[in-house]
Structures are given as C-alpha cells and as structure tokens.
Scaffold this motif. Structure first.
Motif, mmCIF file in Angstrom:
data_model
loop_
_atom_site.group_PDB
_atom_site.id
_atom_site.type_symbol
_atom_site.label_atom_id
_atom_site.label_comp_id
_atom_site.label_asym_id
_atom_site.label_seq_id
_atom_site.Cartn_x
_atom_site.Cartn_y
_atom_site.Cartn_z
ATOM 1 N N THR A 108 40.947 49.726 38.630
ATOM 2 C CA THR A 108 40.683 50.624 40.065
ATOM 3 C C THR A 108 40.776 51.992 39.233
ATOM 4 O OG1 THR A 108 41.695 49.472 41.455
ATOM 5 C CG2 THR A 108 41.854 51.612 42.323
ATOM 6 N N THR A 109 42.201 52.233 38.581
ATOM 7 C CA THR A 109 42.151 53.659 38.053
ATOM 8 C C THR A 109 41.520 54.315 36.971
ATOM 9 O OG1 THR A 109 44.733 52.882 37.996
ATOM 10 C CG2 THR A 109 43.732 55.082 36.247
ATOM 11 N N THR A 110 40.420 53.095 35.735
ATOM 12 C CA THR A 110 39.398 53.975 35.289
ATOM 13 C C THR A 110 38.495 53.945 36.514
ATOM 14 O OG1 THR A 110 39.623 51.765 33.954
ATOM 15 C CG2 THR A 110 37.747 52.377 33.459
ATOM 16 N N THR A 111 37.618 53.036 37.398
ATOM 17 C CA THR A 111 36.716 53.490 38.058
ATOM 18 C C THR A 111 37.515 55.002 39.076
ATOM 19 O OG1 THR A 111 36.289 51.083 38.747
ATOM 20 C CG2 THR A 111 35.783 52.619 40.411
ATOM 21 N N ILE A 112 38.768 55.284 39.350
ATOM 22 C CA ILE A 112 38.549 56.678 40.142
ATOM 23 C C ILE A 112 37.856 57.343 38.758
ATOM 24 C CG2 ILE A 112 40.616 57.954 40.998
ATOM 25 C CD1 ILE A 112 41.291 55.327 42.371
ATOM 26 N N ILE A 113 39.129 57.324 38.046
ATOM 27 C CA ILE A 113 37.923 58.884 36.714
ATOM 28 C C ILE A 113 37.292 58.610 36.432
ATOM 29 C CG2 ILE A 113 38.875 58.935 34.735
ATOM 30 C CD1 ILE A 113 42.214 57.402 34.760
ATOM 31 N N ALA A 114 36.285 57.692 36.952
ATOM 32 C CA ALA A 114 34.649 58.044 36.380
ATOM 33 C C ALA A 114 34.375 58.357 37.606
ATOM 34 C CB ALA A 114 34.530 56.290 36.243
ATOM 35 N N GLU A 115 34.439 58.038 38.855
ATOM 36 C CA GLU A 115 33.130 58.671 39.418
ATOM 37 C C GLU A 115 34.075 60.045 39.886
ATOM 38 O OE1 GLU A 115 31.110 57.608 41.335
ATOM 39 O OE2 GLU A 115 31.426 55.307 39.456
ATOM 40 N N VAL A 167 37.387 49.115 44.659
ATOM 41 C CA VAL A 167 36.473 48.252 44.148
ATOM 42 C C VAL A 167 36.004 46.811 44.479
ATOM 43 C CG1 VAL A 167 36.053 47.274 41.372
ATOM 44 C CG2 VAL A 167 37.480 49.389 42.145
ATOM 45 N N GLU A 168 35.557 45.627 43.987
ATOM 46 C CA GLU A 168 34.933 44.608 45.230
ATOM 47 C C GLU A 168 36.153 43.767 44.072
ATOM 48 O OE1 GLU A 168 31.638 41.143 45.064
ATOM 49 O OE2 GLU A 168 31.328 42.874 43.680
ATOM 50 N N HIS A 169 36.942 43.109 45.253
ATOM 51 C CA HIS A 169 37.824 41.653 44.262
ATOM 52 C C HIS A 169 39.222 41.846 44.223
ATOM 53 C CE1 HIS A 169 34.481 39.483 43.430
ATOM 54 N NE2 HIS A 169 34.310 40.283 42.489
ATOM 55 N N ARG A 170 39.548 44.093 44.581
ATOM 56 C CA ARG A 170 40.326 44.288 44.693
ATOM 57 C C ARG A 170 41.431 44.558 45.992
ATOM 58 N NH1 ARG A 170 37.622 44.505 40.474
ATOM 59 N NH2 ARG A 170 38.770 44.796 38.620
ATOM 60 N N ILE A 171 42.079 43.697 47.457
ATOM 61 C CA ILE A 171 42.457 44.280 48.551
ATOM 62 C C ILE A 171 41.258 44.474 48.645
ATOM 63 C CG2 ILE A 171 43.827 45.079 49.605
ATOM 64 C CD1 ILE A 171 45.970 45.895 47.240
ATOM 65 N N LYS A 185 40.110 26.702 36.875
ATOM 66 C CA LYS A 185 38.452 25.923 37.961
ATOM 67 C C LYS A 185 37.410 27.754 37.844
ATOM 68 C CE LYS A 185 41.634 23.961 41.206
ATOM 69 N NZ LYS A 185 42.366 23.845 42.166
ATOM 70 N N PHE A 186 37.818 28.406 37.624
ATOM 71 C CA PHE A 186 37.034 29.366 37.838
ATOM 72 C C PHE A 186 35.894 29.866 36.107
ATOM 73 C CE2 PHE A 186 38.381 29.400 41.517
ATOM 74 C CZ PHE A 186 37.178 28.896 43.048
ATOM 75 N N LYS A 187 35.240 30.524 35.459
ATOM 76 C CA LYS A 187 34.814 31.159 35.070
ATOM 77 C C LYS A 187 35.134 32.096 34.450
ATOM 78 C CE LYS A 187 30.542 33.364 34.780
ATOM 79 N NZ LYS A 187 29.214 33.052 34.201
ATOM 80 N N ASN A 188 35.822 33.157 35.363
ATOM 81 C CA ASN A 188 37.029 34.632 35.801
ATOM 82 C C ASN A 188 36.760 34.668 37.135
ATOM 83 O OD1 ASN A 188 34.394 35.948 36.892
ATOM 84 N ND2 ASN A 188 33.256 35.752 35.027
ATOM 85 N N PHE A 189 38.357 35.791 37.369
ATOM 86 C CA PHE A 189 38.043 36.239 38.527
ATOM 87 C C PHE A 189 36.888 36.862 39.754
ATOM 88 C CE2 PHE A 189 38.104 40.606 36.714
ATOM 89 C CZ PHE A 189 37.791 41.158 37.632
ATOM 90 N N ALA A 190 36.424 37.825 38.919
ATOM 91 C CA ALA A 190 34.871 37.658 39.686
ATOM 92 C C ALA A 190 34.570 36.568 40.585
ATOM 93 C CB ALA A 190 33.849 38.599 39.330
ATOM 94 N N GLU A 191 34.227 35.565 39.796
ATOM 95 C CA GLU A 191 33.640 34.208 39.761
ATOM 96 C C GLU A 191 34.685 33.570 41.354
ATOM 97 O OE1 GLU A 191 31.174 31.009 37.796
ATOM 98 O OE2 GLU A 191 33.225 30.079 38.217
ATOM 99 N N ARG A 192 35.510 33.927 41.097
ATOM 100 C CA ARG A 192 37.440 32.971 42.138
ATOM 101 C C ARG A 192 36.287 33.864 43.778
ATOM 102 N NH1 ARG A 192 42.987 33.654 39.730
ATOM 103 N NH2 ARG A 192 42.583 35.416 40.083
ATOM 104 N N GLY A 193 36.435 35.365 43.148
ATOM 105 C CA GLY A 193 36.121 36.408 44.387
ATOM 106 C C GLY A 193 34.976 35.808 44.952
ATOM 107 N N ALA A 194 34.122 35.373 44.478
ATOM 108 C CA ALA A 194 32.998 35.155 45.041
ATOM 109 C C ALA A 194 33.281 34.641 45.538
ATOM 110 C CB ALA A 194 31.359 35.480 44.080
ATOM 111 N N ALA A 195 33.426 32.847 45.315
ATOM 112 C CA ALA A 195 33.888 31.604 45.909
ATOM 113 C C ALA A 195 34.891 31.751 47.092
ATOM 114 C CB ALA A 195 34.533 30.903 44.970
ATOM 115 N N PHE A 196 35.587 32.754 47.145
ATOM 116 C CA PHE A 196 36.631 33.229 48.500
ATOM 117 C C PHE A 196 35.322 33.349 49.362
ATOM 118 C CE2 PHE A 196 39.133 36.007 50.572
ATOM 119 C CZ PHE A 196 39.483 35.314 51.273
ATOM 120 N N LYS A 197 34.851 34.419 49.042
ATOM 121 C CA LYS A 197 33.954 35.198 49.877
ATOM 122 C C LYS A 197 32.806 34.501 50.619
ATOM 123 C CE LYS A 197 32.786 39.678 48.907
ATOM 124 N NZ LYS A 197 32.173 40.390 47.666
ATOM 125 N N LYS A 198 32.245 33.845 49.857
ATOM 126 C CA LYS A 198 31.279 32.907 50.211
ATOM 127 C C LYS A 198 31.861 31.963 51.139
ATOM 128 C CE LYS A 198 27.497 29.972 48.634
ATOM 129 N NZ LYS A 198 28.282 28.242 49.638
#
Length: 466
Positions: free
Chosen positions: A129-136, A317-321, A443-456
């Motif tokens: 989130t901090t990296t994204t805020i700085i970049a944006e 950012v996606e997957h962050r609250i 159970k998942f390849k990474n946190f993004a895949e886990r988050g996507a499974a939850f969202k689905k």
C-alpha cells in the motif's frame, strides 16, 4: 538503449548465464538476455508439464531448460541469477561461487544499471500500500514513474526506456534484500515484526536483510523510519544519509506526526499541516501510518495539495481490506494480503464492530500469541482453515480474556467450506473478513490467488432474504 544496461549486457557476451526460477520476475529477464545474444540456461524445480506451452516458447528462443527435482545439479555457468525466494547459501550456489561464478539477481542488476532516482519500500506490513501510494502520488504530480520489485513487473527490462528525470518505485522483500549491496536514493521501512521465519534462520537474519535497504546509501540518501516501532527506530543512528522519522503516537521536533487529527510535517522550513485524517478514504490507523511514510518520502517532491486530492479518492489495493460486496446487509472484505499476525491485527482494528474472521494457512513459524488478544477483542466468530488452524486456536484459548464461545471457534479443512460457513453465520450488519495471518502456500500459489478464490465464492453467494 541506455548505455549502462547495454554495457552490462555486452560484458555478458561469451559468458554462460543461468537463471533460477521461471516465474513472473525472471521470465522477462530471460527474454532480455536472449535478445542480447546471451547463452541462457533456465532452471526450475517444477516439471515440464507444469508450464503448459511456456517451455516450448523458451526453447524456441534458444534457452536451455533444466527442470524437475535435480534443477540445481551441475550449475557450472559463469553468472547465476538467483530467484528472490531462494536462500543465497544453498549448497549448489555456494559450490558455484567457490568455482568462480557470480551469483546475482534481477533486482541487484537493476540497481547497478538504473539511470533514474529510486525509492524503495520494505517492512513487515504495509509495503504494498505504501509503495502504491508513493507511485500514484508521483504520477499525479507529473513524474514518469515505474513501479516494480515485489509488486508490479520486473523493471530490468524497462531500463532502456528510462530517463534521468524519471523515478522508479520498488517494493523490496527481505529475500530480495538479503544480498543487496546497493541501496535506493530514498528508503522507507514501514515497520518490523517477526515474519518469514520459515525461510530466515532467525529474527536477527530477517532484520539484517531489511537493513540493506538503507545501509549502502550515500550522504545524499534519505531513509524514512517508523519511530513507533522499536526495531525500525534503532536504525536511525546507523544511517549514512538523512533520516526522517514518522510517528502516530508522539509529536516530533523533526519528521512526520499526527496532531489534532491531522498529519503534520516538521522540517528545516518549519511546521505545516499536510493531510487531515478524515480526508483519508482508506480505513484504519495502519493506513494513516502508510500515508505518513509516503509523505516522509515525498516531502519536497510532491505538493501537499496533490496528496490531499489523492487521499480523498484512493480506495486501496486489491486484497487489502478490499470491500468485495454487501449482501443481505453483510459486508464481505478481502484482506488476503494479511500473511502475518501483525497485519491481521491491524485489519481487525479497522472495524468498530466485532467481525467474523476467516484465518489460517501456511505455517511460516511465526508465533500467534500476540494475535490472540486482538481476536478476543475484535472477533465474534472465528473460522479457521489451513495448516495453522490448531496453532491459532491455541493462541486464542491461551489469552487471559478468552472464555469458551467468546469468540466461537470453528475449524474446517476445506477453504470453501470455511467461507460458506462464515457466510451462513453472518447476520445483517455483520462484517465477514478473510484476513489469514498466514501465507497461502498450503493451498494456493500466492495471496492473490487466495483472495481471488474468496471473492469468487462471495460473488456466487445468493441472497437468503435474511
């Protein structure tokens, strides 16, 4: 092509190169090396059938592949690029170094050849989130900005298009930093707490890796440190360049701090208010700290008005609250990025009401005892799944304030079953949040895949008319 990257590639001609790991970070590197006429061997532990058509595509470019369990045997190349998740002291790498091989990484080479200013962020929580805020914020202020490292895309293949006035913003993990001998122009350390102890030998090694983000700066460098975190605060005396501290808990003579509901900056020009806390769209005190870290890094680079305008609109950012949906009066949040107890604790504090928490996952050998009191204080029902379910349950039940049923604790071996059970338990006005406190690799390849499974799963829920 930029002269520094061209010179680096020219120096590789006549040498044999191995790239360990055929993943997101290294595939563009392999392609860059091949385009430059370099002899490349790509090594990966996964078998050929795990890659689909990617192996054939690489072989058509002239890449030699070494796949499967023995992928590290016979490393005899002149230059070896280590994948970020691999320890630098595995026996095969040590043997190759003893034979005279240069062991490096995509990120290490990027710092050697990058022609523009660099800002890098590390920490246990809040990095992305901090990296994204700085970049944006930099983009909003008109800078040509490149984002990479542990997020975004690998930047080495973008170097040829970078100009001196551009800015590269990087999120750096402890694995990437372990062997770094160069530091960014501006370094940010959000906080530090036990993490990744399944890979690092101990907490001391983890902290030492993180310190490489600033230890190699010159006197012109800047490091931004969290004054409220004992470990990061201790870095200040070791910095060779300038230090900016930020604190949510105390006013600072110099640095970034909160006073009367507003983030202030105190520097050589005096004191000024920058951003009202109620002007930040993202919930939670941890996001106040993320903005404070970004403001400390960008003071004098991005105008305050740009910061205020951005903070009022930025939804995170996606997957962050991440608010997934509201159904039958129940709000569902995806916080899959929370792969440590401290990150989950921060997420729980964002909500005024007690929540229904889904937690558990891969065991990084981090103690869960500090999370126990947070769960008893902020959770009404706890749904556990994954390899760490029993450890988290035990940590909660050891908490002095815990009484049986407060919270109610249920365990499920299946992730989907846990999410569906949490949904059935929810009533109008409730919050259901996936905030695992663990990595996803059981159970998942990474946190993004886990988050996507939850969202689905959540998107497929049907109204019950409750």
């Amino acid at each position: 092509m930029d002269s520094m990257i061209q010179q680096y590639l020219d120096d590789l001609h006549g040498k044999r190169v191995a790239v360990i790991g055929i993943g997101v970070s290294n595939t563009p590197l392999i392609q860059l090396l091949v385009r430059a006429g370099i002899d490349v061997t790509a090594c990966d532990k996964r078998p050929r059938e795990a890659f689909g058509g990617q192996t054939e595509a690489l072989e058509s470019l002239g890449v030699t592949l070494r796949l499967g369990e023995d992928y590290l045997d016979g490393l005899d190349q002149d230059v070896i690029f280590r994948t970020p998740g691999m320890r630098p002291d595995v026996p095969q790498l040590l043997a190759a170094r003893d034979r005279g091989a240069v062991i490096t990484s995509e990120m290490e080479v990027f710092f050697q050849v990058c022609p523009c200013r660099t800002i890098a962020v590390t920490g246990s929580d809040g990095k992305t989130t901090t990296t994204t805020i700085i970049a944006e914020l930099l983009k909003a202020a008109g800078y040509t900005t490149y984002v990479g490292g542990n997020i975004g895309r690998p930047l080495l293949s973008d170097v040829e298009g970078m100009e001196g006035d551009d800015i590269a913003v990087l999120e750096l993990s402890s694995f990437q930093l372990m062997t770094m001998d160069q530091s960014p122009d501006i370094a940010v350390v959000t906080n530090l707490a036990p993490n990744h102890l399944d890979v690092h030998r101990d907490m001391a090694e983890y902290v030492a890796a993180k310190e490489n983000i600033y230890l190699h700066q010159s006197e012109e460098g800047l490091v931004v440190l969290n004054a409220d975190n004992e470990i990061t605060r201790s870095f200040a005396p070791k910095a060779k360049g300038q230090v900016t501290l930020f604190s949510r808990r105390q006013e600072l003579e110099k640095g970034v701090f909160v006073r009367n509901g507003t983030i202030w900056v105190a520097d050589e020009k005096g004191r000024r208010p920058v951003l009202a806390l109620d002007g930040i769209l993202l919930p939670g005190v941890h996001n106040v700290e993320n903005y404070m870290a970004a403001i400390g890094a960008l003071n004098g680079i991005v105008p305050d008005e740009v910061i205020r305008t951005f903070a009022a609109k930025f939804q995170g950012v996606e997957h962050r609250i991440e608010l997934v949906r509201t159904l039958d009066g129940v709000r569902y949040y995806n916080d899959s990025i929370a792969s440590s107890p401290s990150r989950t604790a921060a997420g729980l504090r964002c909500f005024a009401e007690k929540v229904i928490l889904i937690a558990g996952g891969y065991d990084k050998h981090i103690p869960f005892d500090p999370l126990g009191p947070e769960i008893t204080a902020h959770v009404k029902k706890l749904f556990l799944t994954g390899a760490t379910a029993a450890k988290i349950r035990a940590a909660v039940e050891r908490t002095p304030d815990y009484t049986p049923g407060h919270p109610e604790i249920l365990e499920y071996s299946d992730f989907t079953a846990a999410v569906l059970a949490a949904s059935r338990a929810a009533k109008p006005g409730d919050v259901v949040i996936l905030s695992p406190a663990c990595a996803s690799f059981d159970k998942f390849k990474n946190f993004a895949e886990r988050g996507a499974a939850f969202k689905k799963i959540v998107y497929e829920l049907e109204s019950t008319g409750k």
